[in-house]
Design an enzyme around this catalytic site. Sequence first.
Site, PDB file in Angstrom:
ATOM      1  N   GLY A 101       0.835  -1.181   0.000  1.00 27.02           N
ATOM      2  CA  GLY A 101       0.000   0.000   0.000  1.00 27.02           C
ATOM      3  C   GLY A 101       0.872   1.233   0.000  1.00 27.02           C
ATOM      4  O   GLY A 101       2.049   1.185   0.369  1.00 27.02           O
ATOM      5  N   CYS A 107       6.603   0.019   7.244  1.00 26.26           N
ATOM      6  CA  CYS A 107       6.084   1.221   6.587  1.00 26.26           C
ATOM      7  C   CYS A 107       7.175   1.760   5.677  1.00 26.26           C
ATOM      8  O   CYS A 107       8.336   1.869   6.081  1.00 26.26           O
ATOM      9  CB  CYS A 107       5.697   2.262   7.629  1.00 26.26           C
ATOM     10  SG  CYS A 107       5.087   3.801   6.921  1.00 26.26           S
ATOM     11  N   LEU A 108       6.797   2.101   4.475  1.00 26.19           N
ATOM     12  CA  LEU A 108       7.762   2.639   3.519  1.00 26.19           C
ATOM     13  C   LEU A 108       8.309   3.995   3.958  1.00 26.19           C
ATOM     14  O   LEU A 108       9.350   4.423   3.472  1.00 26.19           O
ATOM     15  CB  LEU A 108       7.131   2.733   2.132  1.00 26.19           C
ATOM     16  CG  LEU A 108       6.711   1.390   1.528  1.00 26.19           C
ATOM     17  CD1 LEU A 108       5.953   1.610   0.224  1.00 26.19           C
ATOM     18  CD2 LEU A 108       7.903   0.478   1.324  1.00 26.19           C
ATOM     19  N   HIS A 143      -2.331   7.064   7.467  1.00 27.29           N
ATOM     20  CA  HIS A 143      -1.481   8.058   6.801  1.00 27.29           C
ATOM     21  C   HIS A 143      -2.277   9.300   6.408  1.00 27.29           C
ATOM     22  O   HIS A 143      -1.739  10.407   6.411  1.00 27.29           O
ATOM     23  CB  HIS A 143      -0.838   7.468   5.538  1.00 27.29           C
ATOM     24  CG  HIS A 143       0.399   6.673   5.801  1.00 27.29           C
ATOM     25  ND1 HIS A 143       1.547   7.231   6.336  1.00 27.29           N
ATOM     26  CD2 HIS A 143       0.674   5.375   5.578  1.00 27.29           C
ATOM     27  CE1 HIS A 143       2.474   6.300   6.438  1.00 27.29           C
ATOM     28  NE2 HIS A 143       1.976   5.162   5.991  1.00 27.29           N
ATOM     29  N   HIS A 159      -3.640   0.801   8.067  1.00 30.08           N
ATOM     30  CA  HIS A 159      -2.321   1.423   7.972  1.00 30.08           C
ATOM     31  C   HIS A 159      -2.360   2.608   7.001  1.00 30.08           C
ATOM     32  O   HIS A 159      -1.908   3.713   7.325  1.00 30.08           O
ATOM     33  CB  HIS A 159      -1.300   0.374   7.515  1.00 30.08           C
ATOM     34  CG  HIS A 159       0.090   0.887   7.408  1.00 30.08           C
ATOM     35  ND1 HIS A 159       1.083   0.516   8.287  1.00 30.08           N
ATOM     36  CD2 HIS A 159       0.677   1.730   6.523  1.00 30.08           C
ATOM     37  CE1 HIS A 159       2.218   1.110   7.950  1.00 30.08           C
ATOM     38  NE2 HIS A 159       1.993   1.852   6.868  1.00 30.08           N
TER      39      HIS A 159
END
Length: 188
Positions: free
Chosen positions: A46, A99-100, A145, A141
Site C-alpha cells: 500500500g 512502513c515505507l 497516513h 495502515h
Amino acid sequence: MAVLPILITGDPVLHGSASSVTVFDDSLRELVADMVETMHAAPGVGLAAPQVGFPLRLFVFHWVDDSDTEFSGVAVNPELWVSPPPVGELDEDEESEGCLSVPGERYPLHRSELAILRAVDLDQNPFEIRAEGWLARIFQHEYDHLDGVLYVDRLEHVHAKTAAKVIRKAGWGTPGLSWTPGVDDLEG
C-alpha cells in the site's frame, strides 16, 4: 509513469491531515499511476498520497492472500470502519508490520481484524470492501497516513521506545528526507 521519492518520517506532510480530493482529472490519474509503480518498486502492499508528498486523501493497495486472491485498487476520499482491536499480548510473527516511510523497520502492532472501506475510484464510482486479516490491516495502515498517523505512533511503549531510538540513530525525524525505490538502498 515514474517511481516517486517516498518521504521518511519527520516530514510535515506525513504528520498532518490530508485534504479531500476535489478534482478528478488526468493529473490525478497520473499521480495514482506513479503511486502504483512506486508501491511495486518499493516493494509495498500500500502507499498513501502523503507518503509521496501529496497531502490528499487517497491511497493505493495491492495484496495477494494465501488463496491467490488478488486485491488491488485505489481508494479516493475513503471512510473506514473497524472492529475493536484485540487486547493482550502481541504476536510478533503475526502482527508485525512495516512502513515505507520508516524503511527497513518492522514492529508488532494490534490492528482490528475486520474493516469496511468505503471510497470512490478514479471515475468517482463509490465502492465498499469488507476486509479481514491482512487486508484489513493494510486499509487501517494506509488510512492512518491520511490523518497524519504513522504506525510507529501507535506502538506499545517498549516498541515505541525502540522505534524512536532507531529513527533518531538513522537521522530521521526531520523534514525533507526521502528515498527512491530502485535508486536508494532502503526498503520498508
